[in-house]
Design an enzyme around this catalytic site. Structure first.
Site, PDB file in Angstrom:
ATOM      1  N   THR A   1       0.838  -1.213   0.000  1.00  0.00           N
ATOM      2  CA  THR A   1       0.000   0.000   0.000  1.00  0.00           C
ATOM      3  C   THR A   1       0.868   1.257   0.000  1.00  0.00           C
ATOM      4  O   THR A   1       0.593   2.220  -0.719  1.00  0.00           O
ATOM      5  CB  THR A   1      -0.912   0.001   1.250  1.00  0.00           C
ATOM      6  OG1 THR A   1      -1.676  -1.204   1.238  1.00  0.00           O
ATOM      7  CG2 THR A   1      -1.842   1.183   1.273  1.00  0.00           C
TER       8      THR A   1
ATOM      9  N   HIS B   1       2.207   1.867  -3.369  1.00  0.00           N
ATOM     10  CA  HIS B   1       1.206   2.501  -4.239  1.00  0.00           C
ATOM     11  C   HIS B   1       1.180   4.011  -3.996  1.00  0.00           C
ATOM     12  O   HIS B   1       1.123   4.806  -4.937  1.00  0.00           O
ATOM     13  CB  HIS B   1      -0.204   1.950  -3.951  1.00  0.00           C
ATOM     14  CG  HIS B   1      -0.445   0.570  -4.475  1.00  0.00           C
ATOM     15  ND1 HIS B   1      -0.485   0.288  -5.813  1.00  0.00           N
ATOM     16  CD2 HIS B   1      -0.655  -0.609  -3.841  1.00  0.00           C
ATOM     17  CE1 HIS B   1      -0.713  -0.999  -5.978  1.00  0.00           C
ATOM     18  NE2 HIS B   1      -0.815  -1.575  -4.797  1.00  0.00           N
TER      19      HIS B   1
HETATM   20 ZN   LIG Z   1       0.079  -3.383   5.017  1.00  0.00          ZN
END
Ligand SMILES: [Zn+2]
Ligand SMILES: [Zn+2]
Length: 376
Positions: A44, A47
């Site tokens: 994440t 990203h």
């Molecule tokens: Zn994570």
């Protein structure tokens, strides 16, 4: 005296991250302040660093990112009931509402009002972090290092997906050996799977899967006809696989999962495809009488108890998966390394900050009586 700290921030709506000195958070009555000792980088965060389409829609800069961490509680709010100053803790990254239907029936991981640390509220890539007591998870410092404690959160994803089935005596294949896939290999071995296979297109990751106990690891690109289904079935004595854990999200791998599973077997879908995937529902699902499980998140806090046991008992050793420990200053090069597929988990270690300055407004409170105001 200023109360500031370094934090890794998404400052503007563009690629990259910067380190900025920002005020140490003030805690709400139901929150604790944690001095972060280790924080690991998640997909994440990658990203958000690369500023892809998902982050552009979800992230509102400026924001301190990061949600996987371990540290010590240094302050607790007036309404905090269980957490104590000095506790060595990590946290469930999903702060949930507690009142929606899912929250009230033991499915908090599916709360539609979830606010994620380092995504929807200030995160853990900082010297200090404020979180509600409801998400605090207490660790045993004697059994877990800060680095290992910081990866419990993603390890929990693998625990939830992998232990969704009884694996004892079953053949298991893990498709996709990023951090969660590699964790799953270790968990499957610890849970009595008769054999564990792994697949990935990246040799570095396949090596890690072997280190985590995979009995055989295949790179589809290197196989004759790129036929990973045949390789898996042959390796399993010409039998389809009992339980397949699909951790990559790659459409070709999802298709392979449904082909390589035995009739009556189970496919667990955890990897997230970036677009729609076409499946032969008749041939590869109905006629095979399959069980298909789509898994998301961690069960709060059921998964954490299993995670705690697997890691603190030594049943799974995740240390081979921690490629590197780096300082905040190295964040952008660490992201490049991860983006290039040349690292599994990278753990950030904040420079140990100076003792927290005493707050003006806390001087008239007696820490011995309240037990709630202390400073290191
Ligand atoms: Zn994570
Ligand atoms: Zn809820």
């Amino acid at each position: 005296m200023p109360r500031t700290m370094p934090a890794i921030r998404k400052k503007r709506a563009e690629k990259g991250l910067i380190i900025e000195d920002i005020p140490i958070p003030e805690i709400e009555p139901d929150e604790v302040l944690i001095q972060v000792e280790a924080a690991s980088i998640c997909g994440t965060d990658l990203h958000i660093w690369s500023w892809d389409e998902w982050s552009q829609h979800r992230i509102k800069p400026p924001l301190t990112i990061g949600h996987e961490f371990a540290g010590t509680i240094v302050e607790v709010g007036a309404k905090v009931e269980h957490a104590r100053v000095g506790d060595f803790v990590s946290a469930e990254s999903h702060v949930t509402c507690g009142m929606c239907r899912q929250c009230r029936i033991g499915q908090r991981h599916l709360c539609p009002n979830t606010r994620i640390l380092g995504v929807d509220r200030e995160g853990a890539f900082a010297s200090y972090l404020a979180i509600p007591e409801q998400v605090v998870w207490t660790n045993d410092r004697a059994k877990l290092s800060p680095e290992v404690a910081s990866v419990q959160e993603p390890f929990g994803n693998a625990v939830f997906a992998t232990l969704s089935n009884d694996l004892a005596g079953q053949s298991v294949a893990v498709l996709g050996c990023g951090p969660i896939g590699c964790f799953s290999v270790g968990i499957a071995k610890a849970s009595g799977a008769s054999v564990v296979f792994a697949t990935d297109v990246n040799e570095f990751r396949l090596d890690l899967a072997r280190k985590m106990g995979a009995d055989a690891a295949f790179n589809p690109i290197e196989l004759p006809g790129k036929d990973v289904v045949r390789a898996l079935v042959e390796a399993n004595g010409n039998l389809g696989i009992d339980i397949i854990l699909e951790m990559s999200g790659a459409p070709a791998s999802i298709t392979a999962a449904f082909q390589a599973v035995r009739n009556g077997g189970t496919v667990v879908l955890f990897g997230i495809p970036s677009k729609k995937v076409e499946l032969d529902v008749a041939e590869n699902m109905i006629f095979k009488n399959l069980t298909v499980l789509a898994v998301n998140g961690r069960k709060i806090f059921d998964t954490w108890y299993k995670t705690q046991w697997l890691l603190s008992s030594g049943a799974v050793d995740v240390r081979p998966l921690i490629t590197k420990t780096v300082r905040f200053e190295e964040i952008n090069s660490a992201m490049e390394l991860l983006a290039g597929g040349r690292a599994c988990k990278v753990v950030l270690k904040p420079d140990q900050p100076a003792p927290l300055p005493v707050r003006e407004d806390s001087l008239d409170r007696d820490p011995d009586i309240t037990g709630r105001v202390t400073h290191p």
